[in-house]
Design a protein around this motif. Sequence first.
Motif, short mmCIF file in Angstrom:
data_model
loop_
_atom_site.label_atom_id
_atom_site.label_comp_id
_atom_site.label_asym_id
_atom_site.label_seq_id
_atom_site.Cartn_x
_atom_site.Cartn_y
_atom_site.Cartn_z
N LEU A 79 -0.63 -4.71 1.38
CA LEU A 79 -2.06 -4.93 1.26
C LEU A 79 -1.90 -6.07 0.13
CD1 LEU A 79 -4.03 -1.35 -0.27
CD2 LEU A 79 -4.32 -2.91 1.47
N ASP A 80 -0.80 -6.74 -0.30
CA ASP A 80 -0.22 -7.45 -1.49
C ASP A 80 -0.94 -8.80 -0.40
OD1 ASP A 80 0.16 -6.08 -3.68
OD2 ASP A 80 2.44 -5.94 -3.62
N PRO B 103 3.23 5.44 1.42
CA PRO B 103 2.93 4.49 0.53
C PRO B 103 3.38 3.23 0.12
CG PRO B 103 3.12 6.43 0.01
CD PRO B 103 3.86 6.36 1.26
N ALA B 104 4.21 2.76 -0.11
CA ALA B 104 5.25 1.37 -0.67
C ALA B 104 5.00 0.04 0.38
CB ALA B 104 6.70 1.94 -0.67
N GLU C 180 -11.39 -3.41 1.87
CA GLU C 180 -11.39 -2.08 1.40
C GLU C 180 -10.60 -0.74 1.82
OE1 GLU C 180 -13.30 0.44 -1.38
OE2 GLU C 180 -12.93 -1.83 -1.28
N LEU C 181 -11.18 -1.47 3.22
CA LEU C 181 -10.73 0.50 3.60
C LEU C 181 -8.86 0.83 3.62
CD1 LEU C 181 -10.93 2.92 5.61
CD2 LEU C 181 -10.36 1.06 7.89
N GLY C 182 -8.55 -0.76 3.82
CA GLY C 182 -7.01 -0.80 3.44
C GLY C 182 -6.83 0.09 2.43
N ARG C 183 -7.44 0.13 1.00
CA ARG C 183 -7.14 0.22 -0.04
C ARG C 183 -7.16 1.63 -0.70
NH1 ARG C 183 -9.92 -4.67 -1.53
NH2 ARG C 183 -8.89 -6.19 -1.27
N ARG C 184 -8.46 1.53 -0.13
CA ARG C 184 -8.70 3.14 -0.11
C ARG C 184 -7.56 4.46 0.61
NH1 ARG C 184 -14.84 4.36 0.11
NH2 ARG C 184 -15.41 2.75 -1.62
N LEU C 185 -6.91 4.05 1.95
CA LEU C 185 -6.39 4.26 2.99
C LEU C 185 -4.73 4.31 1.84
CD1 LEU C 185 -5.51 5.87 5.33
CD2 LEU C 185 -4.91 3.72 6.91
N ALA C 186 -4.40 3.49 2.03
CA ALA C 186 -2.71 3.31 0.38
C ALA C 186 -2.94 4.33 -0.55
CB ALA C 186 -2.96 2.07 0.28
N LEU C 187 -4.56 4.67 -1.16
CA LEU C 187 -4.68 5.43 -2.41
C LEU C 187 -4.49 6.67 -2.17
CD1 LEU C 187 -4.77 5.85 -5.07
CD2 LEU C 187 -7.57 5.59 -4.81
N ALA C 188 -5.22 6.85 -0.57
CA ALA C 188 -4.64 8.75 -0.58
C ALA C 188 -3.48 8.71 0.49
CB ALA C 188 -5.62 8.80 0.90
N LEU C 189 -2.89 7.88 0.74
CA LEU C 189 -1.92 8.45 1.71
C LEU C 189 -0.58 8.47 0.28
CD1 LEU C 189 -1.18 6.52 4.78
CD2 LEU C 189 -1.06 8.62 4.68
#
Length: 323
Positions: free
Chosen positions: A68-69, A61-62, A190-199
Amino acid sequence: MSQTPPSRRGARSHKTRLSSRLRAWARHHRAMLVDSAWRLVRHPLGNLLTMLAIAIALVLPAALWLTLDSARLLDAELEESATLTVYLAQEVDDVQAGRIEQAVQAQPEVAATRLISAAEGMAEFQQALGLDDALVGLADNPLPASIVVHPTSPEPAAMQQLSQVLGEMSGVDDVRLDLAWIERLRHLAELGRRLALALAVLFGLGVLLVVGNTIRLAVESRRREIEVVMLIGATHAFVRRPFLYSGAWYGVGGGLLALGLLTLGNHWLSLPVSALAASYGASFSLPQLDLAGSTILLSCSTLLGWLGAWLAVGRHLSSIRPR
């Protein structure tokens, strides 16, 4: 002759001051903090493996957060590169092109403009394609003058509306606007943000399970000790305290190992990533966690360790009955 009253004997009640209670509470917290750390040091291998499992659960996740940054930086550059190209009619001369540019720049949705004359457009075309010798024999310049427009808002709807307004101006032949790649990049972000949140949620639950199982084993190994202290009146908060500090230490150790793994991974991948970017004529370096990001990661890992210990101890204390 007066008699001396007999002295009273027996138990006496004594009220403890609030300051004394606070000092005792602070002393016990310090003692449990040191004792829990010492218990981890006495069994370094097993506890190190637990911290390593926590670190591995935190690294992915990190790493996605860092990605994402860098994507946000790319999105900022995308907003700067979102432009419209206004192609003027072939018969428009340089003076008329300057007037049209002033009219375009007067639009409230336009942030900046750049006029490219027909001669400058031909020179850039020759330089980009390397066709200097092949285009020398042309009698007339087939390229029209153009105006590169930077809109105030990079939103697709606003750019589409601005394109229609500019296309209706006198002397404008065509307005080119490519929104497909902008939409694709926004959908990927947006897909990357949701994937990062889920993981992050999934691996956070993994940290809770690792710490909870480790603390559960620690509670079972000290079951007799817990029964004794509860028999003499210890509260659940008193019994729970050393295990909560153990969970927090697991979280701190896992967070520090995760920072180390991220740093090693950054150094290991930085050279091939830089070489790949250089092959495309660009410069790119992998993002790193700054002080704020490191603090957030350590805080989250410590909180997850504490929460996992709290859940495990609370569940098992309810089943322990002093005998």
